[in-house]
Write a protein that holds these residues in place. Structure first.
Motif, mmCIF file in Angstrom:
data_model
loop_
_atom_site.group_PDB
_atom_site.id
_atom_site.type_symbol
_atom_site.label_atom_id
_atom_site.label_comp_id
_atom_site.label_asym_id
_atom_site.label_seq_id
_atom_site.Cartn_x
_atom_site.Cartn_y
_atom_site.Cartn_z
ATOM 1 N N HIS A 151 -17.052 1.181 -2.145
ATOM 2 C CA HIS A 151 -16.133 2.218 -1.667
ATOM 3 C C HIS A 151 -16.441 2.739 -0.272
ATOM 4 C CE1 HIS A 151 -15.731 2.774 -6.175
ATOM 5 N NE2 HIS A 151 -14.520 2.465 -5.781
ATOM 6 N N VAL B 171 -13.981 9.452 10.247
ATOM 7 C CA VAL B 171 -13.910 8.923 8.889
ATOM 8 C C VAL B 171 -12.499 8.410 8.664
ATOM 9 C CG1 VAL B 171 -14.214 9.387 6.444
ATOM 10 C CG2 VAL B 171 -15.580 10.636 8.110
ATOM 11 N N ASP C 226 -9.783 7.268 6.005
ATOM 12 C CA ASP C 226 -9.571 7.400 4.566
ATOM 13 C C ASP C 226 -8.143 7.124 4.126
ATOM 14 O OD1 ASP C 226 -8.546 9.773 5.721
ATOM 15 O OD2 ASP C 226 -8.713 10.787 3.803
ATOM 16 N N SER C 227 -7.289 6.594 5.025
ATOM 17 C CA SER C 227 -5.905 6.398 4.554
ATOM 18 C C SER C 227 -5.862 5.466 3.367
ATOM 19 C CB SER C 227 -4.975 5.819 5.605
ATOM 20 O OG SER C 227 -5.553 5.609 6.766
ATOM 21 N N LEU C 228 -4.783 5.618 2.629
ATOM 22 C CA LEU C 228 -4.642 4.827 1.404
ATOM 23 C C LEU C 228 -4.130 3.428 1.720
ATOM 24 C CD1 LEU C 228 -3.080 7.628 -0.782
ATOM 25 C CD2 LEU C 228 -5.447 6.833 -0.760
ATOM 26 N N ASP D 159 -10.958 -1.616 -4.514
ATOM 27 C CA ASP D 159 -9.718 -0.853 -4.588
ATOM 28 C C ASP D 159 -9.578 0.011 -3.343
ATOM 29 O OD1 ASP D 159 -11.813 0.661 -5.497
ATOM 30 O OD2 ASP D 159 -10.812 1.416 -7.288
ATOM 31 N N ARG D 160 -10.462 1.000 -3.230
ATOM 32 C CA ARG D 160 -10.362 1.859 -2.060
ATOM 33 C C ARG D 160 -11.664 1.836 -1.284
ATOM 34 N NH1 ARG D 160 -9.189 8.325 -1.698
ATOM 35 N NH2 ARG D 160 -8.487 8.258 0.444
ATOM 36 N N ILE E 21 -13.485 3.795 1.974
ATOM 37 C CA ILE E 21 -13.525 4.781 3.051
ATOM 38 C C ILE E 21 -14.516 4.293 4.090
ATOM 39 C CG2 ILE E 21 -14.454 7.067 3.570
ATOM 40 C CD1 ILE E 21 -13.015 8.143 1.230
#
Lengths: 245, 245
Positions: free
Chosen positions: A8, A82, A84-86, A107-108, A110
């Motif tokens: 992540h 940072v 962090d967009s989806l 999945d995600r 950052i």
DNA sequence: CCAAAAGTGTTTGGCCTACACCCATGT
DNA sequence: ACATGGGTGTAGGCCAAACACTTTTGG
């Protein structure tokens, strides 16, 4: 907590190369063969970046990744953003590439972005790996993930922080003269610093440390050498109107 | 990517409350009963913060968490730091508490810290939840995790940006007097602005706009009222050493 | 008349700026 | 000798800081 990649959290490094011709940015080749199984090797370019180990500090990860991917080390990297967009992985190809190279389900992610600056004339940069490449800012506009946007933000930072961030010292050798420092700052400024006033000012700054050493083999009066004390600078910059220009 | 908590990424909010007496910081109670199974309810205080959902932006997470834990909303929160040390969970109690409240296995958590500012006199703050509490900065020195350190850094940010960011005007009514503005800035500073010099300075700033209006029903000479012109301020701040203190 | 904040000028010291010449070294 | 950068001091202007009293209103 074991030493394994955290799926992540990643770091990305924007390293600018300073040269009389202009500013370049350091990218690395990303192999795409495994994805499309084409017979001819193909690649595109991206920022040097990667996932972070679970027992690793972000600063350490940034240095490690830069070293591993480009061969460059001892660059001071500063954390600046940072991401962090989806939709960072909105391109399916990017997600597949990351999953195939890490062996993890993604999945995600950052990402913490770092910024660094080197002098392209430095001989130490000869250790540059085959898979990395200096490109102009103009040609770095269509990169994978959100890397073009990160570079854009880093460029804005570069323009606005010549006198308040320690970036000038990233372009200088370990031991430098006041004249060298002045020259670098004049490039950022757009030129024109009075050397007498500049020297007076520097004498009041404890992070410019005189060494017991002078230049040798120069065709003029040998200059006093100085070093940059980053810790003291970090204290200095906390003051209200901290600018050393 | 499903809507579930990411066990590696959290947000923490430092919300400062401004009052003429000084600055306070907003903390929430953390129930410790379940851990030690003591018969009497016990709690300590921490920053409002929590893990982030996998399909949630960090900014949204910060607003959500603040609302959920304290009841406060519509506060402008600014991202200011990433906490990544390996010993953030060095206190076993903190780790156990987090695991018991989330139902997740926790190894490493990176936290993104946010900063906000509200006026304690505002009636909108009446929605404050039972479990949250305003405390003085002095009494927030021994908090769980690295929360004391985060508050310390936010405080430095507050000091550094009092004269360069428009945060003071977020605490003032639409129409304000110079004295009111001075009081706000004195709280940021830690007090001590000379009113004569301050008024002289303000007269040179075009974004402090005098109104054709004075105070009424005050037990002293009625003061001139002013408004803040944000557009002009945005121009002003672009100058090199733009500080209005 | 008393309390409370509004409003106003002058002096001082520090800092930034502008400016010109001699010094040490290698070729 | 000469070219190259190294290194120094001083005077003036501007800005920030220190400093105290009179004014206007409500109670």
């Amino acid at each position: 907590m074991e030493s394994q990649l955290n799926p992540h959290i990643s770091v990305d490094c924007v390293v600018f190369g300073f040269s009389p011709n202009g500013i370049k940015v350091l990218l690395v080749k990303r192999e795409l063969d495994k994805l499309n199984e084409s017979p001819t090797p193909s690649y595109d370019l991206k920022l040097p970046g990667s996932l972070v180990y679970n027992d690793e500090l972000l600063d350490d990860a940034a240095s490690r990744v830069l070293k591993e991917l480009t061969g460059i080390e001892n660059v001071f990297l500063e954390r600046f953003e940072v991401l962090d967009s989806l939709d960072r992985m909105k391109n399916q190809k990017d997600k597949e590439w990351l999953e195939s190279t890490t062996g993890l389900t993604i999945d995600r992610v950052i990402s913490v972005a770092y910024f660094g600056l080197v002098n392209l004339a430095d001989s130490e940069l000869n250790g540059l790996s085959e898979r990395s490449k200096w490109v102009t800012l103009e040609s770095a506009i269509q990169l994978p993930f959100d890397h073009s946007k990160i570079i854009q933000r880093a460029r804005e930072l570069l323009l606005h922080s010549a006198g308040t961030e320690p970036i000038a010292f990233d372009l200088l050798p370990e031991k430098f003269t006041i004249f060298q420092l002045q020259q670098v700052l004049e490039v950022f400024n757009g030129s024109g610093i009075d050397s007498r006033n500049f020297r007076k000012k520097l004498k009041t700054l404890d992070f410019i440390v005189p060494l017991a050493e002078k230049q040798i083999n120069v065709a003029h009066k040998p200059a006093q050498l100085y070093k940059f004390d980053r810790k003291r600078f970090m204290q200095f910059r906390k003051q209200k109107n901290a600018s050393f220009i």
